[in-house]
Design a protein around this motif. Structure first.
Motif, short mmCIF file in Angstrom:
data_model
loop_
_atom_site.label_atom_id
_atom_site.label_comp_id
_atom_site.label_asym_id
_atom_site.label_seq_id
_atom_site.Cartn_x
_atom_site.Cartn_y
_atom_site.Cartn_z
N CYS A 76 46.59 64.53 60.93
CA CYS A 76 46.12 63.90 62.28
C CYS A 76 44.66 63.77 62.44
CB CYS A 76 46.69 64.39 63.27
SG CYS A 76 48.32 63.41 63.54
N THR A 77 43.83 63.81 61.20
CA THR A 77 42.30 64.06 61.34
C THR A 77 41.88 62.59 61.52
OG1 THR A 77 42.44 65.68 59.61
CG2 THR A 77 40.20 64.38 60.04
N ILE A 78 41.16 62.49 62.69
CA ILE A 78 40.58 61.08 63.06
C ILE A 78 39.08 60.98 62.67
CG2 ILE A 78 42.16 60.64 64.97
CD1 ILE A 78 40.07 61.54 66.78
N TYR A 101 48.88 54.85 54.95
CA TYR A 101 49.19 55.58 56.03
C TYR A 101 48.28 54.86 57.02
CZ TYR A 101 50.67 59.05 52.28
OH TYR A 101 51.13 59.47 51.44
N TYR A 102 48.93 54.88 58.36
CA TYR A 102 48.25 54.41 59.32
C TYR A 102 48.21 55.30 60.63
CZ TYR A 102 48.56 50.15 56.54
OH TYR A 102 48.71 49.40 55.58
N ILE A 103 47.09 55.82 61.26
CA ILE A 103 47.39 56.47 62.61
C ILE A 103 46.26 55.65 63.65
CG2 ILE A 103 47.69 58.81 61.24
CD1 ILE A 103 44.52 59.24 61.98
N CYS A 104 46.63 56.19 64.89
CA CYS A 104 45.77 55.88 65.96
C CYS A 104 44.47 56.82 65.94
CB CYS A 104 46.63 55.90 67.29
SG CYS A 104 45.54 55.32 68.74
N GLY A 105 43.39 56.23 66.09
CA GLY A 105 42.16 56.86 66.26
C GLY A 105 41.64 57.61 67.29
N ILE A 106 42.61 57.14 68.08
CA ILE A 106 42.27 57.73 69.60
C ILE A 106 42.78 59.39 69.57
CG2 ILE A 106 42.29 57.64 72.25
CD1 ILE A 106 40.87 55.48 70.65
N MET A 107 41.80 60.43 70.23
CA MET A 107 42.24 61.60 70.32
C MET A 107 43.40 61.97 70.81
SD MET A 107 40.72 64.88 69.85
CE MET A 107 38.86 64.73 69.92
N GLY A 108 44.41 62.64 69.96
CA GLY A 108 45.63 63.10 70.55
C GLY A 108 46.87 61.95 70.24
N HIS A 109 46.49 60.95 70.01
CA HIS A 109 47.51 59.83 69.94
C HIS A 109 48.32 59.93 68.55
CE1 HIS A 109 45.88 56.78 73.07
NE2 HIS A 109 45.93 58.02 73.30
N CYS A 110 47.59 60.26 67.37
CA CYS A 110 48.12 60.78 66.25
C CYS A 110 49.31 61.69 66.46
CB CYS A 110 47.47 61.02 65.21
SG CYS A 110 48.02 61.26 63.47
N SER A 111 49.02 62.83 67.10
CA SER A 111 49.95 63.98 67.15
C SER A 111 50.96 63.68 68.23
CB SER A 111 49.23 65.08 67.47
OG SER A 111 48.34 64.95 68.54
N GLY A 112 50.66 62.62 69.04
CA GLY A 112 51.34 62.18 70.02
C GLY A 112 52.51 60.99 69.40
N GLY A 113 52.52 61.17 68.24
CA GLY A 113 53.32 60.19 67.57
C GLY A 113 52.91 58.84 66.92
N MET A 114 51.67 58.51 67.06
CA MET A 114 51.19 57.12 66.63
C MET A 114 50.46 57.29 64.86
SD MET A 114 49.43 55.64 69.85
CE MET A 114 49.09 53.83 69.19
N LYS A 115 51.61 57.48 64.16
CA LYS A 115 51.33 57.76 62.97
C LYS A 115 52.50 56.92 62.10
CE LYS A 115 51.49 61.85 61.34
NZ LYS A 115 51.48 63.43 61.20
N LEU A 116 51.89 56.12 61.07
CA LEU A 116 52.99 55.69 60.29
C LEU A 116 52.66 55.64 58.87
CD1 LEU A 116 55.14 53.10 59.99
CD2 LEU A 116 53.42 51.43 60.20
N ARG A 117 53.96 55.87 58.19
CA ARG A 117 53.58 56.04 56.70
C ARG A 117 54.59 55.03 56.02
NH1 ARG A 117 55.36 61.14 52.82
NH2 ARG A 117 55.56 59.76 51.01
N ILE A 118 54.23 54.15 55.36
CA ILE A 118 55.24 53.15 54.45
C ILE A 118 54.86 53.46 53.13
CG2 ILE A 118 55.13 51.67 56.52
CD1 ILE A 118 53.12 49.79 54.82
#
Ligand SMILES: [Cu+2]
Length: 190
Positions: A76-78, A101-118
């Motif tokens: 979850c590195t932004i 791989y896609y994540i949200c670039g806002i601090m804490g959001h990736c670890s909050g679940g906003m991460k997608l791997r396809i």
């Protein structure tokens, strides 16, 4: 004469496989969109992404969509994204095979679940890199299934294989099996 009917059916099967292979748009998270508290691993599960398909991210502008490396996804590195989007509606065409791989670039959001791997697999449509392995793979299937049939029928079936294989990778197998079944049906009932 009945053989012509089989040919027509086979053509229809091949054509229908081509249309099923057309590009799809996947709305990430469906109605929930790209947001916190959505399980994107669960959302992606069971979906088959192919080259030519698109991902549609719908989100409010308190989020971003960042394309990242697998390690940045895992940790979850932004701030290290390959590409970043923040317009609120982002459509990403899937042009390459492999994991994306896609994540949200806002601090804490990736670890909050906003991460997608396809995982993107190759499409059935013609591509610059043909897969010759699919043609030898088809032939043994045809002959082993066709041993019960008279040789002329097997030869006729085999001649269709390269044509279908050039237009798709997986669908021809279905079409060839369907055609074999249709031929056997004709042999039994015709
Ligand atoms: Cu976010």
């Amino acid at each position: 004469m009945a053989t012509y009917g089989v040919v027509v059916v086979c053509l229809m099967v091949v054509l229908s496989n081509v249309s099923f292979g057309s590009a799809k748009d996947y709305t990430v998270g469906d109605t929930a969109g790209w947001a916190l508290s959505v399980d994107y691993t669960k959302w992606a599960k069971g979906k088959t992404f192919k080259v030519g398909d698109s991902l549609v991210f719908n989100y409010d502008t308190s989020h971003t969509v960042d394309l990242v490396s697998s390690s940045d996804y895992t940790t979850c590195t932004i701030g290290n994204s390959i590409a970043s989007y923040n317009s609120g509606t982002t459509t990403i065409a899937l042009n390459t095979t492999g994991s994306h791989y896609y994540i949200c670039g806002i601090m804490g959001h990736c670890s909050g679940g906003m991460k997608l791997r396809i995982k993107v697999t190759s499409d059935g449509s013609p591509s610059p890199s043909p897969t010759p392995s699919s043609i030898p793979a088809d032939s043994p299937t045809t002959t082993s299934l066709g041993t019960a049939l008279p040789p002329p029928t097997v030869a006729g079936t085999t001649s269709n294989v390269p044509v279908e294989s050039s237009s798709a990778t997986i669908s021809p197998l279905v079409a060839v099996v369907f055609c074999l079944v249709a031929f056997m049906f004709e042999l039994i009932h015709g």
